[in-house]
Enzyme design. Structure first.
Site, PDB file in Angstrom:
ATOM      1  N   GLY A  26       0.803  -1.218   0.000  1.00 44.37           N
ATOM      2  CA  GLY A  26       0.000   0.000   0.000  1.00 44.37           C
ATOM      3  C   GLY A  26       0.840   1.275   0.000  1.00 44.37           C
ATOM      4  CB  CYS A  72       2.603   3.439  11.606  1.00 40.84           C
ATOM      5  SG  CYS A  72       2.059   2.477  10.217  1.00 40.84           S
ATOM      6  CB  SER A  92      -1.816  -3.493   1.195  1.00 35.42           C
ATOM      7  OG  SER A  92      -0.845  -4.151   1.970  1.00 35.42           O
TER       8      SER A  92
HETATM    9  N1  PLP Z   1      -2.902   2.694   3.888  1.00 34.65           N
HETATM   10  C1  PLP Z   1      -3.656   2.223   4.892  1.00 34.65           C
HETATM   11  C2  PLP Z   1      -5.021   2.778   5.106  1.00 34.65           C
HETATM   12  C3  PLP Z   1      -3.176   1.215   5.727  1.00 34.65           C
HETATM   13  O1  PLP Z   1      -3.914   0.763   6.737  1.00 34.65           O
HETATM   14  C4  PLP Z   1      -1.862   0.725   5.495  1.00 34.65           C
HETATM   15  C5  PLP Z   1      -1.279  -0.303   6.395  1.00 34.65           C
HETATM   16  O2  PLP Z   1      -1.377  -0.217   7.601  1.00 34.65           O
HETATM   17  C6  PLP Z   1      -1.133   1.229   4.415  1.00 34.65           C
HETATM   18  C7  PLP Z   1      -1.683   2.218   3.626  1.00 34.65           C
HETATM   19  C8  PLP Z   1       0.247   0.733   4.103  1.00 34.65           C
HETATM   20  O3  PLP Z   1       0.185  -0.515   3.475  1.00 34.65           O
HETATM   21  P1  PLP Z   1       1.495  -1.459   3.410  1.00 34.65           P
HETATM   22  O4  PLP Z   1       1.679  -2.005   4.778  1.00 34.65           O
HETATM   23  O5  PLP Z   1       1.120  -2.528   2.419  1.00 34.65           O
HETATM   24  O6  PLP Z   1       2.603  -0.614   2.933  1.00 34.65           O
END
Ligand code: PLP
Length: 382
Positions: A70, A328, A199
């Protein structure tokens, strides 16, 4: 008992996905760019997967660009919008995932892009009226609004926003659909959207693989230069196992989507009702009404006079995995930037429970039981 209620952070990989990937770890190892039979075998597997994935969202094969997940897909959409589509303004909100928020800020600093944040209401809904007013100002714009918020579950009326963006010539619409891909049907032709994001590890697929959907009318240059993989959009040998696993995870999700939705939704609202019965002062973030909230996420605000920051730790001791916000923000010592946008946060201790189709009522009951013990000192007879 071990209970995993942190599915918005990541999900377990489905056993059918592992079975599907296995031959590509052992037997079929050819480089998809090689022209011999070993390479043709894996190239073919990638293209079959791409077609399967494209079909599920009603896209064309050429509109799917595989990425490492993602974050990369969000970056690609936003950076290409600036570099290749000449976007000068990004309209977004303060509650986007950092993959979008930090990218917008970075583009502001590096490319002098104007970044405008829409006001969000107490549930996390961005103001569509404000968006409409802003779009009347004629400047090449990327609207970047997530379909569902990963921390509080607020659901964007994606069709309405897409339609609105579409009615302006100079406006592109990018939606981070990481939390909704494979949880809802998304039809790119109906949505008339420019970019959306996937993702695989959010729906029982492998980590480190995802894709960016790019509307075929947009002509983008590569962000990662190198070989001609992904039709020149992203150089580098393809993540073969990831792609195979992503397509299988998608197939599993869509094969019984209605029942998965019903099952998870029932668990969520059962949990919500039972928590509310424990103490009616408990609040649920992002819950305007059930249709405007992601059915996999229950973000619970416990009044601070009955609950402290030890709740997550105590749940963990009982084998229950939940989260204090997004993974995160939990990993850093900064508080959640999403919760910071909601009113009265100092009065609540927030725990995000996020569910998946493999969770059971027994697991939810166990969790509720432990919350009764930890927060309300009620020990149920065994
Ligand atoms: N966007 C959203 C809304 C997410 O929840 C996440 C992951 O926590 C991401 C982007 C990032 O995805 P990835 O872990 O595949 O980089």
């Amino acid at each position: 008992m071990k209970v995993y209620l942190d599915n918005a952070a990541t999900t377990s990989i489905a056993k059918e996905v592992i079975t599907e990937i296995e031959p590509y770890l052992s037997t079929y190892f050819g480089n998809p760019s090689s022209t011999h039979s070993f390479g043709r075998k894996t190239k073919n597997a990638i293209e079959i997967s791409r077609k399967k994935i494209a079909d599920y969202i009603n896209a064309e094969n050429s509109e799917i660009i595989f990425t490492s997940g993602g974050t990369e897909a969000d970056n690609m959409a936003m950076r290409c919008a600036v570099l290749d589509l000449n976007v000068k303004r990004i309209i977004t909100s303060k509650i986007e995932h950092h993959a979008v928020g930090h990218t917008a800020e970075n583009l502001k600093d590096s490319h002098n892009i104007e970044v405008v944040y829409l006001t969000t209401d107490k549930y996390g809904n961005p103001s569509i009226d404000e968006l409409e007013e802003l779009l009347k100002i004629e400047v090449k714009t990327l609207v970047s609004l997530m379909h569902a918020n990963n921390e509080i579950g607020t659901l964007l009326p994606i069709e309405e926003v897409s339609l609105l963006c579409n009615s302006y010539e100079n406006v592109y619409f990018h939606s981070d659909t990481v939390q909704t891909m494979c949880h809802y049907l998304l039809d790119v032709k109906k949505l008339k959207i420019d970019f959306l994001v996937c993702s695989a590890h959010k729906f029982h697929g492998p980590k480190g693989i995802g894709f960016l959907y790019v509307n075929k009318n947009l002509h983008l240059n590569p962000i990662i230069t190198g070989g001609a993989q992904e039709r020149n959009h992203r150089g580098g040998t393809e993540n073969l196992y990831g792609i195979i696993g992503l397509a299988k995870a998608m197939e599993l999700a869509f094969s019984d989507l209605k029942n998965h939705q019903k099952h998870v939704r029932e668990l969520k609202y059962y949990m919500k009702d039972e928590l509310y019965k424990m103490d009616s002062r408990i609040i649920f973030h992002g819950e305007t009404d059930p249709n405007k909230s992601l059915y996999t996420v229950l973000s619970v605000g416990f009044p601070k006079d009955i609950c402290n920051s030890m709740l997550l730790f105590s749940l963990d001791i009982f084998g229950i995995a939940a989260s204090g916000g997004s993974a995160c923000s939990a990993g850093s010592n900064k508080g959640s930037h999403v919760l910071a946008e909601l009113p009265d946060q100092d009065k609540f201790q927030t725990v995000r429970f996020s569910l998946c189709r493999y969770n059971t009522k027994k697991e939810v009951d166990y969790t509720l039981d432990k919350i009764r013990t930890i927060v309300f000192f009620i020990v149920s007879p065994q």
